[in-house]
Design an enzyme around this catalytic site. Structure first.
Site, mmCIF file in Angstrom:
data_model
loop_
_atom_site.group_PDB
_atom_site.id
_atom_site.type_symbol
_atom_site.label_atom_id
_atom_site.label_comp_id
_atom_site.label_asym_id
_atom_site.label_seq_id
_atom_site.Cartn_x
_atom_site.Cartn_y
_atom_site.Cartn_z
ATOM 1 C CB SER A 12 -0.895 0.015 1.243
ATOM 2 O OG SER A 12 -1.654 1.192 1.292
ATOM 3 N N GLY A 13 0.627 2.137 -0.946
ATOM 4 C CA GLY A 13 1.440 3.339 -1.060
ATOM 5 C C GLY A 13 2.580 3.214 -2.042
ATOM 6 C CB THR B 200 -4.243 2.987 -7.510
ATOM 7 O OG1 THR B 200 -4.615 2.074 -6.471
ATOM 8 C CG2 THR B 200 -5.487 3.555 -8.150
ATOM 9 C CG ASN C 168 -1.398 5.229 -0.989
ATOM 10 O OD1 ASN C 168 -1.243 6.400 -1.312
ATOM 11 N ND2 ASN C 168 -1.787 4.306 -1.834
ATOM 12 C CB SER D 257 -4.481 2.849 0.449
ATOM 13 O OG SER D 257 -4.306 1.454 0.494
ATOM 14 C CB SER D 258 -6.579 0.088 -4.179
ATOM 15 O OG SER D 258 -6.376 1.029 -5.191
ATOM 16 N N GLY E 23 -0.196 -6.132 -2.617
ATOM 17 C CA GLY E 23 1.008 -6.941 -2.527
ATOM 18 C C GLY E 23 1.061 -7.643 -1.188
ATOM 19 C CD GLU F 27 -1.738 -5.137 2.786
ATOM 20 O OE1 GLU F 27 -2.034 -4.187 2.044
ATOM 21 O OE2 GLU F 27 -2.466 -5.530 3.718
#
Length: 1378
Positions: free
Chosen positions: A136-137, A141, A185, A188-189, A411, A413
């Site tokens: 994330s970040g 996206t 992020n 973040s998605s 990804g 985590e």
């Protein structure tokens, strides 16, 4: 700094900053070797000679921190490092630059991966997938968004459906409802997304379909500190004051529990209200109109109000909700529900057994969980419903031919507290990693088989045991499902089952030492500890049935995450995958800051290091034979170079240089090297170059020293000469001084004596000359006077004889002419006036005879009178100056003329006077009668001619209308020869007008013939040979003059419309034919100039000759048509430029940038897995000569077609701009081309272009100025870049380059050899600081589509219309000149 010997405990090293260090080492475990400097900063990590983690990290750091390059290849993976800064590398110009290019030809970029997927889809007709993953970040996206934008740009459909815009419009909506701010992020998605972009057989976008995975529903009701809920909630709250949202009864985000929980409701730099407007626009673009949007906003607002519903505890076992609760009433009002039922069933649950149904109250905690579960369920269904509606709007009527899928998923985590969501994410990444490993292994095997290299099994990490632990029978997920089915199943019971089944039985499962509520799984990336709390509830994902019934929603059986993941893997396995791994360089979101530890952790997690390890086990370095030959030809002997087969040369050289043949393999097109061999070859090459440099330095230094010694020797000799000559010179000085004084005295004395003698001689000579010259002058004057008088006598005598002879001849000729003309006049009178009475004929004849006699007598009288007046005075008063002449010559001529004239004059004078008086009276009387008759005849002829012309016009008009009722008639005849029916000369006004050759010509045929003339018959090559420029244009204008002469507006309008439509049609049909476009651009321009030149306007008439001004248009103003023709000419010019650009575009980069014409400056380097297309085959490539030949072809064609010189210069300027802009753009995107040697090659190529301009005499076209940015870029690559003075010089010289472009070139500068030095980051910052005050556009790429404004200068034609002849090859026999 010193060679290492076996057993040494220290390494003597020098750091990059120059610091020397003694590094303690273990002789049994030496640190990994560093790659040669030439390989540092490579585009592809697999091009490194030594492949290990430090080398990979160092290469990424150099590219990211020093060169500001965020993309790097690692075999088939694109590593994308988040810069946390907006970069100017995603514009449309960048997209067009990567479109159609091979992946290895340009710098790594997300667009290169997208282009590779698109190209493979089109070439192989196979579906593709782009898998974007990362923390994330890390920028997943954004990367996925850019790939879809690339496809939308390069594959635009020709329809008006704007499918591409709809596909792109889906991103803002899904980001609004599925993205949120996290601690890592700001966008973040919080869900996985797989978007299938569908293409038709023409590979144009026709639609799309979206599948989502693992929406983080818990975020709706809970956010950690400094995090936010989904963006859409804050956008609604920010827009709550707008009138259309008043009925939602919202306020600021701080007023609602579900949006204020994280304590951060605002994101710096983000305007939620503006984003709400954008979200509404994208909804509308997808066809989701206002009613649908408002329903969505109602449900979202209802969720916010539901979160604010107060649940009060009633004792320990019960809870209640007040019916007066404001937010409950708003919630029920928005969803049209019953407040009583909702308040009741949020605090109660129904338990149904086989015998009875029991309603049981819930505690406050249970009621809050039920409320939150309802909110999550509503949002989850709303999310799915919106995605479904988006998919419906992206549906397409046609059949999908192929698709490209873009997977944007979490990804790997690992957090401090990991729950069910992280478990599912890591499970999905395990499956993706397995698929990735198999794909890499498969590609390696295919590469070896294609090159006929013996295949040896490569050991790689297989994560199947971890996957079996999770999904196999009696695995973690099956035990979880089993526990969920139990009525009283708990997280603790499920965890205990895991302990019993896997602890000490499976090496990948561990129990934490200090916790009984967690378990540890050894994933492929790292160990992760999971908290079991909430696993069962999140896996069940249930809401009380009563609440579902209240919401009137049917229960939908959804696919489990496992089944959807399985379906995703099936889809991915059926496609060709392309991988993008997004890396987060630091946790503080600082721009271009590189945390090596965090990056290494992510590289392991995303499989990049595994790819490196697999490559390192076999032959990681792979060179084509051409690359190897070009790079290492310096290591070859003359005997080896004499062999014609380059492949054989490479084999012989390698066998000589590397004795261990197991360190390399020869493939069909490549040479495979084991790790370290390329570094060894680079060392040999560097040593050879260093030895050559030493030899050169030795010779140069020796030459300099010899030159210095000779200078010193010469100086010593000169000093000796001056010293030795000093004494002698002093002694000689006195002698010379005395001698010189004596000479001076002698000079003045002798001079005085000579001057005195000279003056006496001069006076005597002048006196003698004066008397002699006077005598001669008087003698000459007397002689000239005598000759002058004789000449005068001769002049008058000869003149009289000549006039008499001339008068006799003229009298004879006039008699003959008069007789002949009388006869001709009699014949004409007899033919034209047969009914006239005999008396009138005799009268006219008599009058003419009398006039003739009178004319003759008058002329004779005048002649005699002139002779008498001229000669008589000479006879009476002779000039006294003639007294010296002889007496016979003095009196003979005057007396003779006197006797003749007096006798003749006296006898005839009285007779002629009487006859003339009588005839004058008769002539006056008869002249009046003749004038009257001639006037009557003239009027009658004019009336007859007018009637005949009108009858002919009406007859032809009726004929056209009867044959073609809808078409306007066009009568066109061309003037070819001058005719006159009456025999008199035609009037000037109609000498160039057009009229009918025959009255029976069919105008419909003329119309067809004219269209044929415009469309097919006029071929450029056939017209331009030996013809005047713009001949068809002159013909068309002469037709316009004919319509103007007839004063026929309909004819003129029809003709102009036919002409313009015809030119448009022929240009449309030959839109790719350069010669035809050049031909009609020239003729349209000449036609426009003719309309201006003969318009009758003063500003144009001043350039004409007086005769040309007589041919100006009389009746019509064609300024409107001139404007139409001007617009048409601009359209033709733009298409003309496009055709030229399309023809020369493929040649520019290979010829200007890639082709190396200068010997000894080859810049080929290792390229890794992605090979340059130019390195595959060196035949049939474009060179600089190809560009010059193409330019010469354009120039000669334009000259042959008579294109105006100003237009030609503008076209050449446009072409040179394209060449410069395309080359410079490619240079910006190709780090391997940014070297000193390439700068030399570019400057050489620019000089070829400048020489071409000079050869064609086009220096005034300003084309050279368009190459100035490219020239400055080439200079920047060659100039020294070390000191402050260098930085200042760069700023002063590079005025045509923007700051972004200068910094980009400096950051991309790549040494080709060890002797070149990289540009230090401090120097780049120094230059950037100096350029901060410069005001320029922060744009990296030049716009290659930019068109300079075209102007059509007025150039009057020097050709007179009456001199223009129509060649028979035109086949215009239906046109006639009169």
């Amino acid at each position: 700094t010193k060679n290492y010997k076996a057993g040494d405990s220290f390494l003597h090293v020098q750091l990059e900053d120059g610091t020397e260090l003694n590094y303690i080492v273990d002789p049994d475990a030496l640190p990994p070797l560093r790659n040669p400097d030439i390989l540092v900063g490579e585009n592809d990590l697999t091009a490194l000679s030594y492949l290990h983690e430090p080398a990979v990290l160092h290469n990424l750091k150099v590219r990211f921190v020093e060169s500001k390059l965020i993309y790097t290849y690692s075999g088939i993976i694109l590593v994308a490092v988040n810069p946390y800064k907006q970069l100017p590398i995603y514009g449309d110009a960048i997209i067009h630059a990567y479109s159609g290019q091979n992946m290895g030809d340009m710098d790594p970029h997300i667009f290169a991966v997208a282009e590779e997927a698109y190209k493979q889809m089109a070439r192989n007709n196979k579906n593709q997938s782009i898998i974007v993953s990362g923390e994330s970040g890390a920028g997943k996206t954004v990367s996925a968004r850019y790939t879809m934008r690339y496809f939308a740009t390069v594959s635009k459909s020709s329809s008006n459906a704007h499918v591409e815009d709809k596909v792109l419009a889906s991103n803002p909506i899904t980001e609004a409802i599925g993205n949120a701010k996290t601690t890592r992020n700001d966008n973040s998605s919080r869900f996985g997304k797989y978007t299938e972009i569908s293409f038709d057989q023409s590979y144009q976008i026709i639609g799309a379909n979206m599948r989502t995975y693992l929406l983080e529903k818990s975020r709706v009701v809970f956010q950690s500190e400094n995090e936010r809920n989904y963006h859409i909630f804050y956008q609604l709250c920010a827009s709550s004051m707008l009138p259309e949202f008043n009925h939602l009864k919202l306020g600021s985000a701080e007023e609602f529990n579900y949006t204020r929980m994280g304590g951060s409701t605002v994101i710096e730099g983000v305007d939620d209200r503006a984003n709400m407007v954008e979200t509404q626009k994208t909804f509308a673009l997808l066809g989701l109109k206002g009613d649908f949007q408002m329903d969505v906003f109602k449900m979202l607002a209802a969720i916010l109000h539901l979160g604010n519903v107060e649940i009060a505890a009633v004792g320990d076992e019960r809870s209640s909700i007040s019916l007066e609760d404001k937010h409950l009433n708003i919630f029920c009002e928005l969803l049209d529900l019953s407040c009583d039922k909702m308040a009741r069933w949020l605090c109660h649950r129904k338990i149904t057994t086989t015998s009875e149904t029991v309603i049981k109250p819930m505690t406050r905690a249970q009621a809050v969980n039920a409320r939150d579960a309802l909110a999550k369920k509503i949002y989850s269904h709303l999310f799915d419903f919106i995605v479904e509606r988006i998919n419906q709007s992206l549906q397409f009527p046609g059949k999908q031919h192929t698709f490209i899928g873009v997977l944007d998923i979490y990804g790997f985590e690992t957090f401090d507290v990991n729950s069910f969501e992280q478990f599912c994410i890591n499970y999905a990444n395990e499956k993706l990693q397995q698929q990735f490993n198999l794909h890499v292994f498969k590609l390696e095997q295919e590469e070896y088989m294609k090159e006929d290299i013996p295949w040896t099994l490569i050991d790689f990490y297989d994560n199947q045991p971890v996957i079996d632990l999770i999904e196999a029978k009696m695995g973690i997920l099956e035990l979880l499902d089993e526990e969920c089915l139990l009525p009283h199943g708990t997280d603790e019971n499920w965890l205990q089952k895991l302990y019993n089944n896997f602890v000490n039985k499976n090496a990948l499962f561990e129990k934490p030492r200090m916790s009984n509520t967690s378990f540890i799984i050894q994933h492929f990336a790292d160990k992760v500890e999971y908290k079991c709390e909430g696993f069962l509830e999140k896996n069940r994902d249930t809401v009380r049935e009563v609440l579902i019934e209240i919401l009137k929603e049917s229960k939908v059986c959804e696919l489990s995450f496992r089944s959807s993941l399985s379906l995703l893997m099936v889809t991915l396995n059926a496609t060709t995958p392309h991988y993008v791994r997004c890396i987060k360089p630091n946790d503080e979101k600082l721009p271009f800051e590189f945390d090596s530890k965090r990056v290494a952790q992510q590289l392991r997690a995303c499989g990049v290091l595994e790819t490196i390890r697999i490559s390192a086990q076999s032959y990681p370095s792979r060179w084509t034979y051409i690359e190897f030959f070009s790079r290492y030809s310096i290591l070859m002997t003359q005997q080896e170079l004499s062999i014609n087969d380059k492949k054989q040369i490479c084999k012989i050289v390698l066998q000589r240089l590397i004795q261990d043949h197991s360190q390399y393999q020869f493939g069909r097109t490549k040479i495979f090297f084991r790790a370290g061999q390329v570094a060894y070859l680079e060392k040999l090459r560097s040593d050879k170059l260093r030895h050559a440099c030493i030899t050169i330095q030795k010779s140069v230094r020796g030459w300099l020293q010899r030159k210095k010694f000779l200078c010193i020797k010469q100086a010593a000799i000169i000093i000796q000469q001056y010293f030795r000559g000093n004494y002698t010179a002093e002694k000689l000085h006195q002698t010379l001084k005395q001698t010189w004084a004596a000479i001076i005295i002698q000079k003045y004395c002798r001079g005085y004596l000579v001057r005195r003698l000279c003056q006496l001689i001069r006076v005597a000579a002048v006196t003698i000359q004066a008397y002699t010259r006077g005598f001669l002058a008087r003698k000459t004057y007397r002689k000239m006077l005598e000759e002058h008088k004789a000449v005068i006598l001769q002049k008058y005598a000869r003149a009289w004889l000549a006039r008499r002879r001339f008068q006799n001849i003229r009298r004879f000729v006039l008699n003959i002419q008069l007789s002949y003309r009388v006869q001709q006049l009699q014949k004409k009178i007899e033919e034209q006036v047969r009914d006239t009475s005999q008396f009138m004929i005799l009268t006219n004849f008599f009058i003419i005879s009398v006039l003739f006699r009178a004319l003759l007598l008058t002329r004779v009288f005048k002649c005699l009178h002139v002779i008498h007046d001229t000669l008589f005075p000479l006879c009476i008063k002779p000039d006294p100056s003639h007294q010296d002449c002889t007496t016979s010559a003095m009196f003979f001529l005057p007396c003779f003329f006197n006797r003749v004239l007096e006798s003749h004059f006296q006898s005839q004078k009285e007779i002629y006077e009487k006859e003339i008086e009588g005839l004058n009276f008769k002539v006056e009387h008869l002249s009046q009668d003749i004038n009257h008759l001639q006037k009557l005849f003239r009027e009658e002829n004019d009336i007859n001619d007018g009637i005949r012309l009108e009858v002919s016009r009406l007859t032809s008009e009726n004929l056209v209308r009867s044959r073609c009722s809808k078409a306007k008639y066009v009568f066109v005849t061309l003037v070819i020869q001058s005719k006159c029916v009456s025999g008199t000369r035609p009037s000037k006004s109609c000498s160039m007008c057009l009229t009918f050759s025959e009255w029976c010509i069919e105008s419909l045929n003329l119309y067809i013939n004219l269209m044929t003339l415009l469309h097919a018959d006029l071929k450029p090559r056939g017209v331009v040979v030996n013809m005047i420029p713009g001949l068809p244009a002159h013909i068309l204008f002469m037709c316009v003059r004919y319509a103007d002469y007839l004063n026929d507006a309909d004819m003129l309008k029809s003709f102009m419309n036919v002409t313009i439509d015809g030119i448009k049609q022929v240009v449309k049909e030959h839109s790719e034919d350069f010669e035809m476009l050049s031909f009609w651009l020239s003729n349209t321009y000449y036609f426009l100039n003719c309309l201006k030149q003969y318009s009758g306007e003063e500003e144009f008439m001043k350039y004409n000759t007086p005769h040309q001004n007589k041919n100006c248009l009389k009746h019509f103003d064609l300024s409107e048509y001139r404007q139409i023709l001007s617009d048409l000419a601009i359209r033709i010019y733009h298409q003309f430029i496009i055709v030229m650009e399309n023809n020369i575009q493929p040649m520019i980069v290979p010829g200007m940038l890639e082709y190396e014409s200068l010997q000894g400056i080859s810049g080929l380097k290792p390229t890794g897995f992605r090979k340059r297309s130019s390195s595959i085959d060196d035949t049939d490539t474009y060179t600089m000569t190809s560009i010059l030949q193409q330019l010469s072809y354009f120039y000669s064609t334009m000259c042959q077609n008579g294109l105006d010189s100003e237009l030609l210069k503008q076209a050449v300027k446009q072409l040179f701009f394209l060449i410069g802009a395309t080359t410079l753009n490619s240079l910006f995107l190709r780090k391997d081309m940014c070297s000193c040697r390439k700068g030399m090659q570019i400057r050489c190529n620019i000089s070829y272009l400048e020489e071409w301009l000079k050869d064609k005499n086009l220096q005034s076209s300003n084309a050279k100025e368009t190459l100035e940015p490219l020239s400055q870029a080439a200079w920047l690559l060659q100039v020294k870049k070390i000191t402050d003075d260098d930085a200042k010089e760069i700023c002063e010289h590079c005025t045509s380059l923007s700051t972004v472009q200068i910094v980009k070139i400096l950051n991309s500068y790549t040494p080709i050899d060890d002797f070149e030095k990289r540009v230090t980051p401090s120097f780049v910052r120094k230059v950037q600081a100096m350029l901060n005050n410069r005001e320029d556009v922060p744009q990296l790429m030049l716009d290659t589509k930019y068109l300079f404004q075209v102007t059509f200068p007025f150039t009057p034609s020097a050709h007179a219309l009456e001199t223009i002849q129509v060649p028979s090859s035109f086949k215009l026999g239906f046109l006639t000149r009169v």
